[in-house]
Design a protein around this motif. Structure first.
Motif: not given
Length: 531
Positions: A67-71
């Protein structure tokens, strides 16, 4: 599954790699593999520098779930395995207000209807614009609408800041090919993405502009016997030491080159207004001498222009000012300034000056103002929390003290009435405007059209700039309007040179009035005879 290493298969729906791209591509389940759970997405961003896949390829990729900053993404390990070709999944139809978007993250979507561009503030810096169903108008309340289900970003499939080219509008943004807020785009098709705390569409193709909110023509000159009064926030016109040096200044232009660009745009805007008297806001508060900002701007307008030398202007970094065409209008009597009370610390000191047209003994009084801004910087106590923005009590007090001061000014023979002009930092329906109306200063009919605006903030438009007339002049108003040359234009078209890659600032700059400020000028024509 975060932190696990898994293998997935699907069809590439959008390739977003390349030197400035998103460093990957979007993968969606093959049409026959989609599950029946409407709460889970069938799409995924693949973080990968392997450029071997193309849109429409059926691929298999293995990597770490993150989960990259919500992505939600998978960081690919090793090369892709291309298994063949596959049809693209049908896009999910979207409309405003938007549904819960998490179940659609990474999937193909399309808008049923043409969305409206409501914000271009980050077009130059990040290549994004904001879309909504229509162009909202703010009046009394000033809500925080960031992240609202009524809006979404249209991105440019790039991570680079300050891109050399800006793809919207087609074939690219330029000084003569603007993307104005209020424009409608053809239905947008792309992949739903989540980055930097905002939902956005990464487009498959660039949408065309269907309704461009075309740039308006300049106003016609005032009719014979009428005087045109205008109000214009000049967006921090600072001229250094007035002799070519003294940069960077506290505000406004950072260099002499920026000042020349700014001055050229402001001159084009003021000339285009065809006004006889102009109340200006956000001038450098550096006196009224020959090297002052107001003197330089006036000289740049041409030999027929003069400026009012005010006795004082308060202690703020910026001030208001009055300029006029001396071949059309003449000052009558001395200027008066209110630099005490609330105007000694917060709102800029208002200035009042009587004028008459050449050959006419009747006078009108022009009172130029700039009330305290709505910014919450250093706001405390009652100035912090209010449904009319920060410092609302200060603006209310400014209206009260202004009215009381105007009552003390002399009323010489021949004075027909007064106009209160300027940036009041007050939206329609808020208390300061109601107080001024109660004191006799009303918005005239030409400036009260439905949906009118002079400023945009956070994707919402509203009126902050006014010309109010007293009861004696109401029947003499013959024309007026807002010249929408600034608020609807992308800020990247202004005079500033910051945040531009080499060459882009010159390509985007035009000497015309467009984006000469962030406020639109307003003007009003008042008949000077006694009919």
């Amino acid at each position: 599954m975060q932190g696990q290493t898994l293998a997935v298969e699907g069809v590439i729906t959008l390739e977003a790699g390349g030197p400035d791209g998103l460093a990957g591509f979007y993968l969606q389940s093959l049409p026959g593999d989609a599950d029946r759970d409407a709460a889970t997405s069938e799409g995924l961003f693949v973080f990968s520098d392997d450029g071997s896949g193309d849109v429409g390829d059926h691929v298999r990729v293995r990597g770490l779930i993150k989960e990259y900053h919500g992505l939600t993404e998978i960081a690919a390990r090793g090369r892709l395995k291309v298994c063949g070709r596959a049809p693209a999944p049908q896009p999910i139809a979207l409309s405003f207000p938007l549904p819960t978007l998490e179940p659609l993250e990474g999937m193909r979507v399309v808008f049923d209807e043409a969305p409206t561009v409501i914000d271009t503030h980050d077009l130059g810096r990040y290549g994004v614009v904001e879309l909504a169903a229509d162009d909202p108008v703010r009046s009394r309340r000033n809500p925080d609408t960031m992240g609202s289900p009524d809006r979404i970003l249209l991105d440019d499939r790039r991570l680079v800041q300050n891109p050399a080219t800006l793809p919207l509008p087609r074939p690219g943004l330029s000084a003569d090919n603007s993307l104005r807020t209020g424009s409608r785009l053809e239905p947008v098709r792309g992949v739903l993405d989540y980055r930097y705390d905002r939902w956005r569409i990464q487009p498959e193709t660039w949408p065309s502009v269907l309704d461009a909110n075309e740039r308006p023509v300049a106003p016609e000159p005032p009719k014979a016997g009428a005087v045109r009064v205008a109000a214009f926030n000049a967006l921090n016109f600072f001229n250094g030491d007035g002799e070519g040096d003294g940069f960077p200044t506290a505000r406004g232009a950072d260099t002499g080159h920026e000042l020349r660009r700014q001055r050229q745009k402001l001159v084009a805007a003021i000339h285009g207004l065809k006004a006889d008297i102009v109340g200006l806001m956000e001038l450098e508060n550096d006196g009224s001498g020959e090297n002052s900002a107001i003197a330089e701007l006036t000289r740049s307008l041409g030999a027929e222009w003069r400026y009012i030398r005010q006795p004082e202007a308060g202690t703020d970094a910026i001030r208001v000012g009055l300029i006029y065409r001396h071949d059309r209008a003449q000052p009558a009597g001395a200027a008066a300034v209110l630099a005490s009370g609330v105007f000694a610390r917060y709102s800029r000191a208002p200035a009042a000056q009587d004028f008459r047209l050449r050959g006419n003994e009747d006078r009108i009084r022009v009172v130029v103002n700039h009330f305290k801004s709505r910014s919450c910087r250093n706001a405390r106590g009652e100035n912090r929390v209010d449904d009319e923005g920060c410092y609302a009590p200060v603006r209310e007090r400014s209206a009260r003290e202004l009215l009381a001061w105007l009552e003390t000014l002399p009323k010489p023979e021949g004075l027909s009435g007064a106009l209160v002009v300027g940036d009041l930092n007050t939206y329609v329906g808020e208390r300061p405007l109601a107080l001024l109306a109660g004191g006799g200063f009303q918005r005239p009919t030409p400036l009260t059209g439905d949906g009118q605006h002079t400023y945009r903030f956070d994707g919402v438009r509203g009126v902050l700039d006014y010309i109010l007339v007293d009861e004696h002049l109401q029947s003499r108003v013959v024309d007026g309007g807002v010249w929408h040359i600034n608020a609807d234009e992308p800020s990247v078209l202004d005079y500033n040179l910051e945040f531009h890659p080499p060459g882009r600032a010159d390509r985007l700059y035009g000497p015309g009035p467009w984006r000469s400020s962030d406020h639109d000028p307003v003007y009003l024509d008042v008949r000077m005879d006694r009919r």
